[in-house]
Design an enzyme around this catalytic site. Structure first.
Site, mmCIF file in Angstrom:
data_model
loop_
_atom_site.group_PDB
_atom_site.id
_atom_site.type_symbol
_atom_site.label_atom_id
_atom_site.label_comp_id
_atom_site.label_asym_id
_atom_site.label_seq_id
_atom_site.Cartn_x
_atom_site.Cartn_y
_atom_site.Cartn_z
ATOM 1 N N GLU A 254 0.887 -1.174 0.000
ATOM 2 C CA GLU A 254 0.000 0.000 0.000
ATOM 3 C C GLU A 254 0.916 1.212 0.000
ATOM 4 O O GLU A 254 1.534 1.515 1.020
ATOM 5 C CB GLU A 254 -0.889 -0.005 1.257
ATOM 6 C CG GLU A 254 -1.732 -1.254 1.434
ATOM 7 C CD GLU A 254 -2.886 -1.333 0.454
ATOM 8 O OE1 GLU A 254 -3.211 -0.310 -0.179
ATOM 9 O OE2 GLU A 254 -3.453 -2.434 0.317
ATOM 10 N N CYS A 288 -2.212 9.152 2.708
ATOM 11 C CA CYS A 288 -1.899 8.633 1.365
ATOM 12 C C CYS A 288 -3.020 8.935 0.379
ATOM 13 O O CYS A 288 -2.786 9.071 -0.807
ATOM 14 C CB CYS A 288 -1.631 7.138 1.439
ATOM 15 S SG CYS A 288 -2.991 6.225 2.170
#
Ligand code: NAD
Length: 517
Positions: A254, A288
């Site tokens: 990720e 993010c």
């Protein structure tokens, strides 16, 4: 030392006791609001990572043998404890990251949502599945989901609790043990997560925490564990994938993002400005999924920019262990340096700073104002590189095709947002974007909070997915068990193979016609 109210000596001693470390080496973490010392924590060695793995592997055998409902009992209690201890957790999170308390609360919702989701879904996802056999009646087939063994979870500093616990809970649910390596600067909150899991009844040794330098201790985790769940930068993700690949061990990654928002021409500009402000500046942009590029139709660009700057101006920056400020601090001097560099570079090359654009040392050593830029050109750092701070660039566009092509013009592919009054049209635009999640009429939380659906990145934003079926099944090996009841696939001794192959060809045609195969 500057300590948040909940970090008592007794709690700190308990958290230190959760680290797998055999030497007396320690290091000190920072209380971000003041830059003072927060806590001295034990440092693990490479040998400790091996010990952690051995202990975890030993505990995993009994854990995997437990019936799923018994395993799930731990997570029912964990969910309860998590919500009951939310203020303690918020104190720890704020102290080690400098985030606003509302961001800390949002953070603890992620593992709570993940836990309650897999409490409901794990039985369905992990149960044995009947599959169609080679020849119906002659062969029965069942597909099993076996745990990987010991999963290594490596997590970053920006959401140190959510990204550690949210990824390790499904690994444990699936019958694995876990060795967790959080970022050592922000280890108190994940250690508190481990403490809560043990309080909830997790068997001894099943979750090990190791602390230390990323390449050394994280590298040792990659070199020992049976699967790696990694969250962090694309640069480190590529190193981890290569290292795991050498051992033929799987990993999910990720990674970073440069996330776009497309404002459609039918959007309500005032509402969109509010949505965009949260989407850009949540967690001071150290998210993010945060939006760093906003594409706006030429015709409404100035009106939108004005509404957006006005909304940004309403944000309250501040330190303190209380609800109130909308935005906290950046987490480190390094983060402040990158943000300042990106803004200074853009300004020097001709960008217009519509809001913010400066550090706020009066509030704390790492504070930076939420910043809105226009006239950003490809030669500026913030045009393509992830800033990972409270900085957003507004760009005008002429047609939706152009907006889609600009939004997709990035090596990343994590998250995107499309805003418009007509949801059908907005969803059509969403489907043209190369990102793992798209939020229609929201910035990030709609998709991220929907834990029944997968979440992750395309391109340089990652491999694999968390949440949804994928988020649990990545931690399993699929095993096919085929039981032959009688042999129809070996020709009898008396039958020449040519005759057998003709009979088989006829059978295959017939089975296709009858939709049996
Ligand atoms: P990072 O890659 O520097 O570090 C992440 C973790 O990896 C830390 O625990 C670190 O100690 C460890 N590490 C560093 N080098 C390692 C190595 N060689 N081997 C093994 N482990 C190593 O990332 P960061 O700067 O801490 O985090 C910020 C980045 O993470 C941003 O790019 C952000 O977009 C990304 N991120 C992505 C998601 C997501 O869900 N996609 C979520 C949060 C953050």
């Amino acid at each position: 030392m500057s300590r948040p109210p909940a970090l008592t000596d007794a709690l700190l001693t308990a958290l230190r006791g959760r680290v797998c470390a055999s030497t007396s080496d320690t290091y000190t973490t920072t209380e971000v609001f003041t830059g003072g010392e927060l806590a001295a924590l034990p440092a693990s060695s490479v040998a400790d990572v091996h010990t952690a793995y051995e202990r975890a592997a030993h505990a995993q055998r009994d854990w995997a043998a437990l019936p799923l409902p018994e395993r799930l009992g731990v997570f029912h209690r964990f969910h309860e404890l998590l919500l009951a201890e939310r203020e303690t957790l918020a104190d720890l999170l704020q102290a080690e990251t400098g985030k606003a308390r509302r961001d800390a609360f949002e953070e603890l919702c992620e593992p709570a949502l993940v836990t309650s989701h897999y409490l409901r879904a794990a039985g369905r996802l992990l149960r044995p599945r009947r599959r169609r056999g080679l020849l119906p009646g002659a062969i029965t087939v069942v597909e099993l989901r076996q745990p990987k063994g010991v999963v290594g979870v490596i997590s970053p500093w920006n959401y140190p609790f959510a990204l550690a616990l949210g990824d390790l809970v499904p690994a444990l649910v699936a019958g694995n043990a876990v060795v967790l390596k959080p970022d050592s600067r922000t280890a108190l909150s994940p250690l508190f997560g481990a403490e809560l899991l043990y309080r909830a009844g997790l068997p001894a040794d099943l979750l090990q925490v190791v602390l230390g330098d990323g390449p050394t201790i994280g590298g040792a985790v990659v070199d020992t564990c049976d699967y790696i769940g990694f969250t962090g930068s694309s640069r480190t993700g590529a190193l981890i994938a290569a290292r795991a690949g050498e051992r033929l061990v799987g990993c999910s990654l990720e990674l970073g993002g440069k996330n776009p928002m497309i404002v459609l021409d039918d959007a309500d500009l005032a509402a969109t400005a509010r949505t965009a402000v949260r989407g850009c500046f949540a967690n001071a942009g150290q998210l993010c999924l945060a939006l760093e590029r906003v594409y706006v139709p030429d015709a409404v660009f100035d009106r939108f920019a004005e509404a957006f700057v006005e909304e940004t101006g309403r944000l309250r920056l501040g330190a303190g262990y209380r609800y109130g400020p909308d935005l906290g601090s950046l987490t480190s001097g390094q983060a402040l340096k990158t943000v300042s560099e990106h803004v200074d570079d853009a300004r020097a090359k001709g960008a217009t700073v519509l809001a913010g654009g400066r550090p706020r040392p009066d509030l704390g050593p790492y504070f930076y104002e939420p910043t809105v830029l226009t006239d950003v050109t490809p030669d500026m750092l913030c045009h393509r590189a992830e800033t990972f701070g409270p900085v957003v660039s507004l760009y005008p566009y002429a047609t939706v095709d152009e907006a889609v092509s600009l939004a997709n013009d990035t090596e990343y592919g994590l998250n995107a947002s499309v805003v418009g009054r007509d949801p059908v049209r907005a969803r059509r635009v969403a489907a043209r974007l190369r990102t793992g999640t798209v939020n229609v009429n929201d910035g990030y939380a709609a998709a991220f909070g929907s834990t029944d659906a997968p979440m992750g990145g395309m391109g340089a934003s990652g491999l694999g997915r968390r949440h949804g079926a994928e988020g649990l099944l990545r931690y399993t090996e699929v095993q096919t068990v085929a039981t032959q009841r009688f042999d129809l696939v070996t020709p009898p001794r008396w039958l020449p193979y040519g005759a057998f192959s003709r009979a088989m060809a006829t059978t295959l045609r017939l089975m296709k016609k009858l939709h049996l195969r």
